[in-house]
Design a protein around this motif. Structure first.
Motif, PDB file in Angstrom:
ATOM      1  N   ASP A 189     -64.255  16.490 -67.934  1.00 35.00           N
ATOM      2  CA  ASP A 189     -64.159  15.639 -66.746  1.00 35.00           C
ATOM      3  C   ASP A 189     -65.376  14.741 -66.634  1.00 35.00           C
ATOM      4  O   ASP A 189     -65.262  13.546 -66.371  1.00 35.00           O
ATOM      5  CB  ASP A 189     -64.137  16.504 -65.470  1.00 35.00           C
TER       6      ASP A 189
ATOM      7  N   CYS B 223     -52.291  13.511 -64.854  1.00 36.98           N
ATOM      8  CA  CYS B 223     -53.204  14.653 -64.908  1.00 36.98           C
ATOM      9  C   CYS B 223     -52.473  15.897 -64.401  1.00 36.98           C
ATOM     10  O   CYS B 223     -51.992  15.918 -63.267  1.00 36.98           O
ATOM     11  CB  CYS B 223     -54.416  14.332 -64.034  1.00 36.98           C
TER      12      CYS B 223
ATOM     13  N   TYR C  46     -53.568  18.752 -63.443  1.00 39.03           N
ATOM     14  CA  TYR C  46     -54.213  19.342 -62.254  1.00 39.03           C
ATOM     15  C   TYR C  46     -53.799  18.588 -60.990  1.00 39.03           C
ATOM     16  O   TYR C  46     -53.588  19.181 -59.934  1.00 39.03           O
ATOM     17  CB  TYR C  46     -55.738  19.331 -62.390  1.00 39.03           C
ATOM     18  N   CYS C  47     -53.676  17.261 -61.126  1.00 41.75           N
ATOM     19  CA  CYS C  47     -53.224  16.475 -59.973  1.00 41.75           C
ATOM     20  C   CYS C  47     -51.779  16.838 -59.636  1.00 41.75           C
ATOM     21  O   CYS C  47     -51.389  16.827 -58.466  1.00 41.75           O
ATOM     22  CB  CYS C  47     -53.325  14.978 -60.254  1.00 41.75           C
TER      23      CYS C  47
ATOM     24  N   GLN D 243     -50.481  19.809 -60.003  1.00 36.57           N
ATOM     25  CA  GLN D 243     -50.578  21.072 -59.232  1.00 36.57           C
ATOM     26  C   GLN D 243     -51.051  20.789 -57.814  1.00 36.57           C
ATOM     27  O   GLN D 243     -50.541  21.353 -56.844  1.00 36.57           O
ATOM     28  CB  GLN D 243     -51.567  22.028 -59.893  1.00 36.57           C
TER      29      GLN D 243
ATOM     30  N   SER E 117     -63.026  25.134 -54.555  1.00 36.31           N
ATOM     31  CA  SER E 117     -61.707  25.216 -55.174  1.00 36.31           C
ATOM     32  C   SER E 117     -60.640  24.615 -54.266  1.00 36.31           C
ATOM     33  O   SER E 117     -60.668  24.792 -53.055  1.00 36.31           O
ATOM     34  CB  SER E 117     -61.387  26.683 -55.439  1.00 36.31           C
TER      35      SER E 117
ATOM     36  N   ASP F 104     -57.456  25.473 -54.620  1.00 35.59           N
ATOM     37  CA  ASP F 104     -56.269  26.335 -54.560  1.00 35.59           C
ATOM     38  C   ASP F 104     -55.846  26.424 -53.089  1.00 35.59           C
ATOM     39  O   ASP F 104     -56.660  26.210 -52.186  1.00 35.59           O
ATOM     40  CB  ASP F 104     -56.539  27.712 -55.178  1.00 35.59           C
TER      41      ASP F 104
END
Lengths: 162, 180
Positions: free
Chosen positions: A57, B36, B38-39, B41, B163, B165
């Protein structure tokens, strides 16, 4: 990742006003990069390891900002203790357009000279140094090892040089 | 040392894509990349947070395509911006994240049609450079704000480094809401 006390403590990183220690490290097999041969301001990006998610990143963000640095005549240089072969593969896979230098043998010698080697881990800190055109350190920053620093601080420091 | 935490240098303004009321107690700005994972998620988590916090939460989305690792992210971002010119940004944003496994050119055209946007107007916007500049401006404001990967969130202007989450993010926002 949480910031722990050891990460947050003040490191021994060289401070602004210090002469940047000279180095010559391989960017690829047979391709040394020597600090004194680089012209203009230089941003040294010490990172712990190729392939780790945070480092990826961090370096992708620098790649995105590469044009903003080159507009100011500044060059980006990544440095980590991985071997040149790892760097070559990592740079190609992430399509990075700035050199990644192998501080591999003697391991971490350049990181030590900048005060950012982590004996406990065998890697360097996640540290940034902005060198002015004379290669004096104008700005330095050490991030918690688990947090990508972003590019804003280094960019502001480069823009403040002119 | 660092001391001052990274914060948003470009305040939320009339050109931003916004869901939620202007006077919401929490403004959540996301810098994201449609390719991405992660994006992807985070998209589902943010939806849940929007439902939890209702009118207390205002969501803003800005583009941060990391084109070195995500070769299809730039065109996806520009297409979403082109669709936005027809007032259909959020349906397109949602569809892109829901279908992020296929962001090929033909797929993007299908999504444009699916959200009911005019294809030739989208093509014109993509060709005339306006949306390219829009994405570039987002990237620069993100870089200057200390975006450090994707997704990066700012909560009421401060970069959120913990985080994202669902549990952690929800608890953090709940605390922000309950601050006097």
């Amino acid at each position: 990742m949480a910031t722990n006390a050891a990460d947050a403590s003040v490191s021994n990183a060289l401070q602004p006003g210090t002469r940047a220690p000279e180095f010559s490290l391989l960017a690829a097999p047979g391709q040394p990069v020597t600090l004194s041969e680089l012209e203009g301001p230089v941003v040294l990006i010490f990172y712990p390891a190729d392939w780790s998610p945070v480092c990826s990143d961090e370096l992708s963000m620098f790649e995105s900002a590469n044009g903003l640095f080159s507009d100011r005549g500044a060059q980006l240089v990544g440095i980590a203790v991985d071997s040149v072969w790892s760097h070559v593969a990592f740079k190609a896979e992430r399509r990075l357009n700035f050199p990644l230098l192998a501080d591999f043998h003697p391991k971490g010698e350049v990181g030590r000279s900048y005060g950012v080697y982590r004996d406990q881990d065998g890697t360097t800190e996640r540290a940034l140094f902005v060198l002015d055109a004379e290669h004096d350190i104008a700005w330095s920053h050490v991030s918690p090892i688990g947090i990508s620093p972003g590019v804003d601080g280094a960019l502001r420091a480069v823009e403040a040089l002119s | 040392m660092s001391g001052n935490r990274a914060h948003l240098v470009e305040p939320v303004g009339p050109d931003d894509h916004v869901e939620g009321p202007d006077d919401a107690a929490i403004t959540l700005v996301e810098y994201g990349d449609y390719q991405c994972p992660y994006c992807g998620q985070a998209y589902a988590i943010v939806k849940k947070l929007q439902s939890d916090f209702g009118s207390s939460l205002r969501l803003v989305f800005r583009n941060m395509p990391l084109t070195n690792v995500h070769p299809q992210a730039e065109l996806a971002a520009e297409t979403a911006e082109a669709v936005a010119l027809q007032g259909k940004f959020w349906p397109m944003h949602d569809l892109l994240f829901e279908k992020q496994r296929d962001l090929s050119g033909p797929a993007l055209l299908r999504y444009v049609e699916e959200v009911g946007a005019d294809l030739s107007e989208v093509a014109n916007a993509l060709n005339d450079g306006v949306v390219t500049k829009r994405v570039k401006d987002d990237v620069e404001s993100g870089i200057r704000s200390g975006v450090n990967g994707t997704p990066t969130f700012f909560v009421n202007g401060e970069r959120y480094d913990a985080s994202w989450d669902y549990e952690s993010f929800h608890d953090f926002l709940q605390d922000v809401l309950e601050q006097p």
